[in-house]
Scaffold this motif. Sequence first.
Motif, PDB file in Angstrom:
ATOM      1  N   ARG A  14      -7.716 -10.306  12.575  1.00  0.00           N
ATOM      2  CA  ARG A  14      -8.645 -10.119  11.882  1.00  0.00           C
ATOM      3  C   ARG A  14      -8.909  -8.409  11.492  1.00  0.00           C
ATOM      4  O   ARG A  14      -9.705  -8.120  10.692  1.00  0.00           O
ATOM      5  N   SER A  15      -8.314  -7.610  12.355  1.00  0.00           N
ATOM      6  CA  SER A  15      -8.564  -6.288  12.184  1.00  0.00           C
ATOM      7  C   SER A  15      -7.899  -5.705  10.719  1.00  0.00           C
ATOM      8  O   SER A  15      -8.256  -4.583  10.246  1.00  0.00           O
ATOM      9  N   ARG A  16      -6.883  -6.634   9.926  1.00  0.00           N
ATOM     10  CA  ARG A  16      -6.560  -6.007   8.697  1.00  0.00           C
ATOM     11  C   ARG A  16      -7.688  -5.932   8.041  1.00  0.00           C
ATOM     12  O   ARG A  16      -7.797  -5.166   6.882  1.00  0.00           O
ATOM     13  N   PHE A  17      -8.864  -6.496   8.206  1.00  0.00           N
ATOM     14  CA  PHE A  17     -10.109  -6.105   7.365  1.00  0.00           C
ATOM     15  C   PHE A  17     -10.724  -5.051   7.255  1.00  0.00           C
ATOM     16  O   PHE A  17     -11.582  -4.586   6.239  1.00  0.00           O
ATOM     17  N   LEU A  18     -10.048  -3.986   8.418  1.00  0.00           N
ATOM     18  CA  LEU A  18     -10.840  -2.723   8.274  1.00  0.00           C
ATOM     19  C   LEU A  18     -10.021  -1.887   7.378  1.00  0.00           C
ATOM     20  O   LEU A  18     -10.348  -1.017   6.865  1.00  0.00           O
ATOM     21  N   LEU A  19      -8.886  -2.344   6.653  1.00  0.00           N
ATOM     22  CA  LEU A  19      -8.363  -1.681   5.664  1.00  0.00           C
ATOM     23  C   LEU A  19      -9.153  -1.857   4.095  1.00  0.00           C
ATOM     24  O   LEU A  19      -8.932  -1.014   3.367  1.00  0.00           O
ATOM     25  N   ALA A  20      -9.945  -2.931   4.102  1.00  0.00           N
ATOM     26  CA  ALA A  20     -10.722  -3.089   2.994  1.00  0.00           C
ATOM     27  C   ALA A  20     -11.716  -2.177   2.510  1.00  0.00           C
ATOM     28  O   ALA A  20     -11.527  -1.854   1.292  1.00  0.00           O
ATOM     29  N   PRO A  21     -12.401  -1.483   3.255  1.00  0.00           N
ATOM     30  CA  PRO A  21     -13.174  -0.182   2.733  1.00  0.00           C
ATOM     31  C   PRO A  21     -12.259   0.836   2.188  1.00  0.00           C
ATOM     32  O   PRO A  21     -12.733   1.507   1.243  1.00  0.00           O
ATOM     33  N   LEU A  22     -11.063   1.035   2.710  1.00  0.00           N
ATOM     34  CA  LEU A  22     -10.204   1.832   2.362  1.00  0.00           C
ATOM     35  C   LEU A  22      -9.590   1.635   0.928  1.00  0.00           C
ATOM     36  O   LEU A  22      -9.532   2.564  -0.048  1.00  0.00           O
ATOM     37  N   ILE A  77      -3.712  -0.080  -4.520  1.00  0.00           N
ATOM     38  CA  ILE A  77      -4.770  -1.075  -4.293  1.00  0.00           C
ATOM     39  C   ILE A  77      -4.149  -2.620  -4.385  1.00  0.00           C
ATOM     40  O   ILE A  77      -4.661  -3.303  -3.410  1.00  0.00           O
ATOM     41  N   PHE A  78      -3.772  -3.110  -5.306  1.00  0.00           N
ATOM     42  CA  PHE A  78      -3.216  -4.414  -5.450  1.00  0.00           C
ATOM     43  C   PHE A  78      -2.364  -4.753  -4.480  1.00  0.00           C
ATOM     44  O   PHE A  78      -2.201  -5.742  -3.604  1.00  0.00           O
ATOM     45  N   ALA A  79      -1.119  -3.993  -4.407  1.00  0.00           N
ATOM     46  CA  ALA A  79       0.080  -4.254  -3.409  1.00  0.00           C
ATOM     47  C   ALA A  79      -0.057  -4.244  -2.168  1.00  0.00           C
ATOM     48  O   ALA A  79       0.002  -5.005  -1.290  1.00  0.00           O
ATOM     49  N   GLY A  80      -1.088  -3.013  -1.814  1.00  0.00           N
ATOM     50  CA  GLY A  80      -1.557  -2.916  -0.227  1.00  0.00           C
ATOM     51  C   GLY A  80      -2.241  -4.146   0.170  1.00  0.00           C
ATOM     52  O   GLY A  80      -2.302  -4.388   1.152  1.00  0.00           O
ATOM     53  N   TYR A  81      -3.288  -4.242  -0.546  1.00  0.00           N
ATOM     54  CA  TYR A  81      -4.251  -5.081  -0.179  1.00  0.00           C
ATOM     55  C   TYR A  81      -3.697  -6.565   0.146  1.00  0.00           C
ATOM     56  O   TYR A  81      -3.781  -7.228   1.059  1.00  0.00           O
ATOM     57  N   GLU A  82      -2.647  -7.213  -0.909  1.00  0.00           N
ATOM     58  CA  GLU A  82      -2.367  -8.097  -0.645  1.00  0.00           C
ATOM     59  C   GLU A  82      -1.045  -8.309   0.442  1.00  0.00           C
ATOM     60  O   GLU A  82      -1.097  -9.161   1.072  1.00  0.00           O
ATOM     61  N   ASN A  83      -0.558  -7.095   0.548  1.00  0.00           N
ATOM     62  CA  ASN A  83       0.343  -6.929   1.685  1.00  0.00           C
ATOM     63  C   ASN A  83      -0.277  -7.136   2.976  1.00  0.00           C
ATOM     64  O   ASN A  83       0.467  -7.520   4.045  1.00  0.00           O
ATOM     65  N   PHE A  84      -1.135  -6.296   3.209  1.00  0.00           N
ATOM     66  CA  PHE A  84      -1.822  -6.206   4.372  1.00  0.00           C
ATOM     67  C   PHE A  84      -3.034  -6.588   4.621  1.00  0.00           C
ATOM     68  O   PHE A  84      -3.536  -6.805   5.944  1.00  0.00           O
ATOM     69  N   VAL A  85      -3.710  -7.189   3.756  1.00  0.00           N
ATOM     70  CA  VAL A  85      -5.114  -7.613   4.311  1.00  0.00           C
ATOM     71  C   VAL A  85      -5.193  -9.250   3.678  1.00  0.00           C
ATOM     72  O   VAL A  85      -5.437 -10.042   4.526  1.00  0.00           O
ATOM     73  N   SER A  86      -5.263  -9.560   2.349  1.00  0.00           N
ATOM     74  CA  SER A  86      -5.403 -10.898   2.043  1.00  0.00           C
ATOM     75  C   SER A  86      -4.871 -11.015   0.355  1.00  0.00           C
ATOM     76  O   SER A  86      -4.871 -10.140  -0.175  1.00  0.00           O
TER      77      SER A  86
END
Length: 176
Positions: A14-22, A77-86
Amino acid sequence: MSRISHAVEAILFRSRFLLAPLYLGLVGALGLLAYRFVIEFWHLAEKTASMNASEFTLALLALLDLTLLANLILMVIFAGYENFVSRIDIATESKDRPHWMGTIDFSGLKIKLIGSLVAISVIELLKDFIELAGEAEVGEGTIWRIAIHLTFVVSGVLFALMDWIADKREFVGTHK
């Protein structure tokens, strides 16, 4: 012990969601970049009639530079979020979804990033060369930009080579 292990794994996952604010911060930076583009475009529109050809070209290159930077930010934004968050599920149904979205892995993102940096660097060099037109001596700033550009190019080639070697190893490993 398995309950502790499960709790630790859940926290880590769940810590991957800490990337969302970035990534939201990058969306804000994209907004600021769009604002900057509008300002630069307005200045260009106001001064177009009084500019010579090289000044106009430099102003257009500045707009192109901002556009490439915006593309780079959006890609991260797109690739990072999809690869590391959701996954971005809302884009799945959209007819406007970019064809590459959801298909760029970390390796592909790395290659696209360095390619974008090389393109931005080329534009900066082109601006320098246009400003140097007719001058016999190249300044230290331009020499440094050439060195930085060559570093980006060599880095891009090395990244591509590393990916190619890694792909070859994966292919050989799966076809024994």
